[in-house]
Design an enzyme around this catalytic site. Structure first.
Site, PDB file in Angstrom:
ATOM      1  CB  CYS A   1       2.698  15.649  17.429  1.00 29.48           C
ATOM      2  SG  CYS A   1       4.430  16.092  17.568  1.00 29.48           S
TER       3      CYS A   1
ATOM      4  CB  THR B 135      11.428  12.225  16.806  1.00 28.29           C
ATOM      5  OG1 THR B 135      10.327  13.080  17.119  1.00 28.29           O
ATOM      6  CG2 THR B 135      10.904  10.820  16.559  1.00 28.29           C
TER       7      THR B 135
END
Length: 400
Positions: free
Chosen positions: A346, A95
């Site tokens: 997620c 990320t």
């Protein structure tokens, strides 16, 4: 030492899961969410927590040996993806690497190009930085995908133009395993003078990843997707590509990622990269055989079971299936002894149709019936057969 032979694999599995039988813990079929840390990788980390604790920036023995380890791991990562060692930047996650690639490259741009292009099926860590730039006045265009989840090259050619500054397309999708025509998209981007970024976090360790073959200017990797720990990632930055750092501090990682390097996790990453390089071809073929065994057993027993994604251009470990007459999350909640997911980790706990499957023109009923089964290094035939039997019996019970 390689742990992946049939006899050693059971020893390693016992070390990881501390189990004596399949009934003790669920069968793990969620390798796309994360992988267990390989015991050889754990062994590589431990000295750097204990006796070799130096700061790589220190000008004495303890610092020098830490710096040598960091550079050795950097070289291993570079060799794995066909890069130069000084093109490897260590980050805290994929990320962070995606944010550095997208926000850092656009921050460094001073020209008139103000158009950004990515695909509709990207990971949130790619989509969200692009949306931030859109809020700041950049033009953002999302590439559509076909019914297999692949970017349409004709659409890419019509959308990517002379005003395009950056294009980002993932190498392989985390939900369906669909492999994108990245090399061709890179060619389109470069012909228009645009930078090209590839999120390869889900692909690494499953298929070959070579930055030259892909045409990547920037490429993202995540350690926990190939048997290294969580909390370590990589951004490949092609020589000559301009980036502005997202944080301010000292000059670590070519000034792109300030902060003392996480030496134990970097050592782990280097070992994980070497294990992938030494075993990728054999291991990918083995896992694909197991995936097809699982798919074949389920298909023979469940009428109306549908594959989401292409049959061939797909990660060898990934099986995304829509089960008829049930919702995927209800099936997984009811099935005994299996740890799997309905899509991206997620989005766990959000019982909505997958945006990826909806983008593939799947209707909501089919999308809600989807389950992602992802296999890995320590999956074996017994686990696959157990999982198939449990899914079949539970589906029959729920759908009757």
């Amino acid at each position: 030492m390689v742990f992946w032979g049939p006899e050693n694999r059971q020893v390693v599995r016992n070390r990881i899961f501390e189990r004596t039988g399949m009934e003790d813990r669920p069968v793990y079929l969620d390798y796309n969410a994360t992988t267990p840390v390989d015991p050889e990788v754990v062994d590589a980390m431990m000295p750097w927590f204990r006796e070799r604790f130096g700061n790589p920036s220190s000008g004495h023995f303890f610092g020098w040996e830490a710096q040598e380890q960091v550079e050795a791991a950097r070289t291993e990562m570079a060799v794995l993806i066909g890069a130069k060692a000084d093109e490897i930047v260590f980050t805290g996650s994929a990320t962070e690497a995606n944010n550095l690639a997208i926000l850092g490259s656009t921050r460094a741009m001073r020209g008139e190009k103000r158009s950004l292009v990515t695909s509709v099926v990207e990971h949130p860590s790619v989509l969200q930085p692009f949306l931030r730039r859109k809020e700041e006045g950049w033009r953002l265009i999302l590439l559509p995908v076909d019914s297999f989840g692949r970017v349409d090259l004709r659409e890419a050619e019509s959308i990517i133009g002379k005003d395009t500054a950056l294009v980002s397309v993932m190498l392989a999708n985390n939900e369906t395993g669909t492999i994108q025509p990245v090399r061709e998209i890179a060619g389109i981007a470069h012909s228009c003078g645009a930078l090209f970024h590839v999120d390869a976090a889900q692909a690494i360790g499953k298929i070959p990843v070579d930055v030259e073959a892909l045409g990547a200017d920037l490429l993202t990797l995540a350690g926990h997707k190939f048997y290294a720990p969580k909390g370590i990632g990589v951004l490949y930055v092609r020589e000559g590509t301009s980036l502005s750092p997202l944080m301010s501090g000292a000059g670590h990682e070519r000034g792109l990622r300030p902060g003392t390097e996480n030496v134990p996790y970097i050592a782990a990453l280097g070992t994980a990269a070497r294990l992938v390089r030494e075993n990728l071809r054999e291991e990918s073929a083995r896992i694909q055989r197991l995936r097809e065994r699982l798919h074949g057993t389920l298909s023979a027993a469940i009428d109306g079971l549908r594959l989401n994604g292409p049959s061939n251009d797909r990660l060898p470990n990934t099986l995304n299936l829509s089960f008829p007459h049930v919702k995927g999350w209800e099936l997984l909640a009811a099935v005994p002894g299996i740890a799997a997911s309905t899509g991206s980790a997620c989005h766990w706990g959000i019982h909505k149709a997958s945006p990826v499957l909806l983008a593939m023109q799947r209707d909501e009923t089919r999308a809600l019936g989807a389950v992602r089964l992802s296999l890995g290094r320590f999956t074996d035939e017994a686990e696959v057969d157990f999982a198939a039997s449990a899914l079949i019996s539970t589906w029959h019970r729920l759908s009757s």
